[in-house]
Design a protein around this motif. Structure first.
Motif, PDB file in Angstrom:
ATOM      1  N   ARG A 134       0.721  -1.202   0.062  1.00  0.00           N
ATOM      2  CA  ARG A 134       0.259  -0.152   0.042  1.00  0.00           C
ATOM      3  C   ARG A 134       0.969   1.349   0.085  1.00  0.00           C
ATOM      4  N   HIS A 135       2.195   1.319   0.781  1.00  0.00           N
ATOM      5  CA  HIS A 135       2.816   2.479   0.788  1.00  0.00           C
ATOM      6  C   HIS A 135       3.387   2.674  -0.399  1.00  0.00           C
ATOM      7  N   LEU A 136       3.921   1.609  -1.293  1.00  0.00           N
ATOM      8  CA  LEU A 136       4.539   1.805  -2.524  1.00  0.00           C
ATOM      9  C   LEU A 136       3.395   2.381  -3.544  1.00  0.00           C
ATOM     10  N   LEU A 137       2.436   1.570  -3.605  1.00  0.00           N
ATOM     11  CA  LEU A 137       1.144   1.979  -4.448  1.00  0.00           C
ATOM     12  C   LEU A 137       0.718   3.549  -4.461  1.00  0.00           C
ATOM     13  N   LEU A 138       0.509   3.841  -3.187  1.00  0.00           N
ATOM     14  CA  LEU A 138       0.186   5.266  -3.013  1.00  0.00           C
ATOM     15  C   LEU A 138       1.202   6.263  -3.283  1.00  0.00           C
ATOM     16  N   GLY A 139       2.506   5.790  -2.701  1.00  0.00           N
ATOM     17  CA  GLY A 139       3.524   6.919  -3.214  1.00  0.00           C
ATOM     18  C   GLY A 139       3.702   6.879  -4.707  1.00  0.00           C
ATOM     19  N   GLY A 140       3.764   5.696  -5.253  1.00  0.00           N
ATOM     20  CA  GLY A 140       3.949   5.682  -6.835  1.00  0.00           C
ATOM     21  C   GLY A 140       2.931   6.347  -7.504  1.00  0.00           C
ATOM     22  N   TYR A 141       1.493   6.312  -6.967  1.00  0.00           N
ATOM     23  CA  TYR A 141       0.547   6.965  -7.804  1.00  0.00           C
ATOM     24  C   TYR A 141       0.371   8.297  -7.522  1.00  0.00           C
ATOM     25  N   PHE A 142       0.541   8.912  -6.234  1.00  0.00           N
ATOM     26  CA  PHE A 142       0.412  10.216  -5.963  1.00  0.00           C
ATOM     27  C   PHE A 142       1.577  10.990  -6.251  1.00  0.00           C
ATOM     28  N   THR A 143       2.456  10.567  -6.457  1.00  0.00           N
ATOM     29  CA  THR A 143       3.714  11.107  -6.962  1.00  0.00           C
ATOM     30  C   THR A 143       3.865  11.381  -8.494  1.00  0.00           C
ATOM     31  N   SER A 144       2.848  10.670  -9.236  1.00  0.00           N
ATOM     32  CA  SER A 144       2.772  10.856 -10.581  1.00  0.00           C
ATOM     33  C   SER A 144       2.120  12.019 -11.189  1.00  0.00           C
ATOM     34  N   ASP A 145       2.285  12.442 -12.456  1.00  0.00           N
ATOM     35  CA  ASP A 145       1.537  13.458 -12.838  1.00  0.00           C
ATOM     36  C   ASP A 145      -0.035  13.368 -12.840  1.00  0.00           C
ATOM     37  N   GLY A 147      -1.530  11.402 -10.320  1.00  0.00           N
ATOM     38  CA  GLY A 147      -1.706  11.465  -8.966  1.00  0.00           C
ATOM     39  C   GLY A 147      -1.729  12.930  -8.415  1.00  0.00           C
ATOM     40  N   PHE A 148      -0.696  13.915  -9.013  1.00  0.00           N
ATOM     41  CA  PHE A 148      -0.696  15.329  -8.572  1.00  0.00           C
ATOM     42  C   PHE A 148      -1.928  16.032  -8.826  1.00  0.00           C
TER      43      PHE A 148
END
Length: 182
Positions: A134-145, A147-148
């Motif tokens: 979950r940490h990697l999923l949310l970190g990867g998603y919400f630091t992408s264009d 997710g921003f």
């Protein structure tokens, strides 16, 4: 020092290398996840963080590539995460076979959700996999264009003026400063 001596000194300097290319980034290590592991990550990610009409599901914006690059990196932390992720993916499939006599990817969505609910439960024996995933999923998603855009982050942009904090926020700050004796 003249220009020629500066150039010669620079050619001999032992630095850390060039600045990273953030426009078209590239990691120099090979990806190590199997196709089955990549498919499991895609399915799990989309169940945990489903897409909407406005924003794509994680599998549609490259989350699998993010995971594969992360856990393939030759660094100690990422290699520890690799162990947690690959062991967890195997556990998800084993649990699907134990409960439903089928691999996770062959199950219908309600049964897949049932397994996810079990591994995510606060009463689960070992939650390391789910927490890291979950940490990697949310970190990867919400630091992408994507997710921003989803969270309304516009980045470091110049402002014509700074609006300051609201009176409610200023009151909280003042109260905290008073508690601290400042």
């Amino acid at each position: 020092m003249d220009q020629q001596n500066v150039a010669e000194a620079g050619a001999e300097a032992q630095g850390y290398g060039t600045d990273p290319n953030l426009v078209t980034p590239h990691a120099p290590w090979p990806r190590t996840l199997s196709e089955h592991e990549r498919a499991l990550i895609s399915a799990l990610a989309d169940l945990i963080l489903p897409g909407t009409d406005e924003y794509p599901a994680p599998s549609g914006m490259g989350i699998v590539e993010f995971f594969d690059e992360w856990v393939s990196a030759p660094y100690k932390t990422q290699q520890q995460h690799r162990t947690v992720i690959t062991t967890g993916l195997a556990m998800v499939d084993a649990e699907a076979r134990r409960q439903f006599e089928s691999d996770f990817l062959e199950l219908d969505v309600p049964r897949q959700r049932q397994i996810i609910d079990q591994i995510a439960s606060p009463t689960a024996v070992d939650r390391k996999f789910f927490i890291r995933f979950r940490h990697l999923l949310l970190g990867g998603y919400f630091t992408s264009d994507v997710g921003f855009k989803a969270i309304g982050y516009i980045g470091n942009v110049p402002l014509l003026s700074f609006p300051g904090v609201t009176s409610d926020v200023q009151r909280i700050i003042d109260d905290e400063l008073e508690v601290l004796g400042l």
